[in-house]
Scaffold this active site. Structure first.
Site, PDB file in Angstrom:
ATOM      1  N   ALA A  66       0.840  -1.189   0.000  1.00 24.19           N
ATOM      2  CA  ALA A  66       0.000   0.000   0.000  1.00 24.19           C
ATOM      3  C   ALA A  66       0.879   1.244   0.000  1.00 24.19           C
ATOM      4  O   ALA A  66       2.077   1.179   0.316  1.00 24.19           O
ATOM      5  CB  ALA A  66      -0.908  -0.003   1.222  1.00 24.19           C
ATOM      6  N   GLY A 109       0.080  -5.104   0.684  1.00 23.69           N
ATOM      7  CA  GLY A 109      -1.124  -5.060  -0.128  1.00 23.69           C
ATOM      8  C   GLY A 109      -0.936  -5.682  -1.492  1.00 23.69           C
ATOM      9  O   GLY A 109      -1.888  -6.200  -2.087  1.00 23.69           O
ATOM     10  N   GLU A 112      -1.477  -9.271  -0.932  1.00 24.90           N
ATOM     11  CA  GLU A 112      -2.908  -9.470  -0.712  1.00 24.90           C
ATOM     12  C   GLU A 112      -3.687  -9.368  -2.028  1.00 24.90           C
ATOM     13  O   GLU A 112      -4.640 -10.117  -2.249  1.00 24.90           O
ATOM     14  CB  GLU A 112      -3.418  -8.448   0.302  1.00 24.90           C
ATOM     15  N   GLU A 132       3.959  -5.784   7.189  1.00 25.97           N
ATOM     16  CA  GLU A 132       3.246  -4.751   7.945  1.00 25.97           C
ATOM     17  C   GLU A 132       3.691  -4.668   9.401  1.00 25.97           C
ATOM     18  O   GLU A 132       3.611  -3.602  10.018  1.00 25.97           O
ATOM     19  CB  GLU A 132       1.731  -5.010   7.886  1.00 25.97           C
TER      20      GLU A 132
END
Length: 258
Positions: A66, A109, A112, A132
């Site tokens: 992200a 992300g 993911e 993370e």
């Protein structure tokens, strides 16, 4: 297709290709990219000429995670109202099969996003991780759930709690990717797989995808009951009649998607 600033779109026969295109930011998934990605997926999903979709980055990075600049000062309310995480649910809701073609880094992300797809083709240089924990947070777009369901508790714990990176070969061994190929072949391999899938009966494809996903979300009894219902349902389609007729006549079927 619409006009996009952070992704590129192409059509290869019956396959829609989406390239994440923020190379200077290592394809970090900011809100603009995610909204453009979900918009492009919705367009391909609605296009009767498209049977499968491929999402890719570039040879060095699929997506590095992200965009931390966007969320470093965010409050819980900011994260809740932004709708960023909800966009992953839109990807999951796409009816047509999606293949992630991953080379280089797929982190946070980005990992993911790859796991939200239905299949993953990886280059030999692909590396997967959920870093993370180094930012004082945890994966929030399915990382703790999809990873655990795929590789099991113990590997997932090490990846999520201690930032273990998985190589392409490890990912294949743990059942996380469909195949590992040389860098120069990974995108072609994904497109070829997508093209083969796109040639199948369209309605059966969509229902088959739903049925496989249902296996991860229900008990065996509920899953079997769902499978049986949709199996019967397919006998109401023209494609079922054509498929069985073509089999008996020893010829390729001509699917109508009806």
């Amino acid at each position: 297709m619409g006009e996009y600033t952070t992704i590129l779109t192409e059509t290869h026969g019956k396959v829609g290709l989406i390239r994440l295109n923020r190379p200077r930011a290592y394809n970090a998934l900011n809100s603009t990219l995610m909204r453009e990605l979900t918009a492009a997926l919705a367009e391909y999903d609605a296009d009767p000429n498209i049977g499968a979709i491929v999402i890719t980055g570039n040879e060095k990075v699929f997506a590095a995670g992200a965009d931390i600049k966007e969320m470093s000062e965010a409050t819980p309310v900011d994260m809740l109202t932004s709708g960023y995480i909800d966009l992953f649910d839109r990807i999951r809701a796409v009816r047509k099969p999606i293949i992630a073609a991953v080379s280089g880094w797929a982190l946070g992300g980005g990992f993911e996003l790859a796991m939200t797809c239905d299949m993953i083709v990886a280059s030999e240089t692909a590396k997967f991780g959920q870093p993370e924990i180094n930012l004082g947070i945890i994966p929030g777009a399915g990382g703790t759930q999809r990873l655990t369901r795929t590789v099991g508790k113990y590997i997932a714990m090490e990846v999520v709690l201690n930032d273990r990176k998985l190589t392409a070969e490890e990912a294949a061994r743990f059942g996380l990717v469909n195949r590992v190929v040389p860098v120069e072949r990974y995108l072609d391999e994904a497109l070829e797989l997508a093209q083969q899938i796109a040639e199948r009966a369209p309605i059966a494809l969509q229902i088959a995808k739903e049925a496989v996903n249902k296996a991860l979300e229900t008990s065996l009894t509920e899953g079997l009951a769902y499978e049986r219902r949709v199996f019967y349902l397919l006998f109401a389609t023209e494609d079922q009649k054509e498929g069985m007729k073509a089999f008996l006549e020893k010829r390729p079927p001509q699917w109508s998607g009806k």
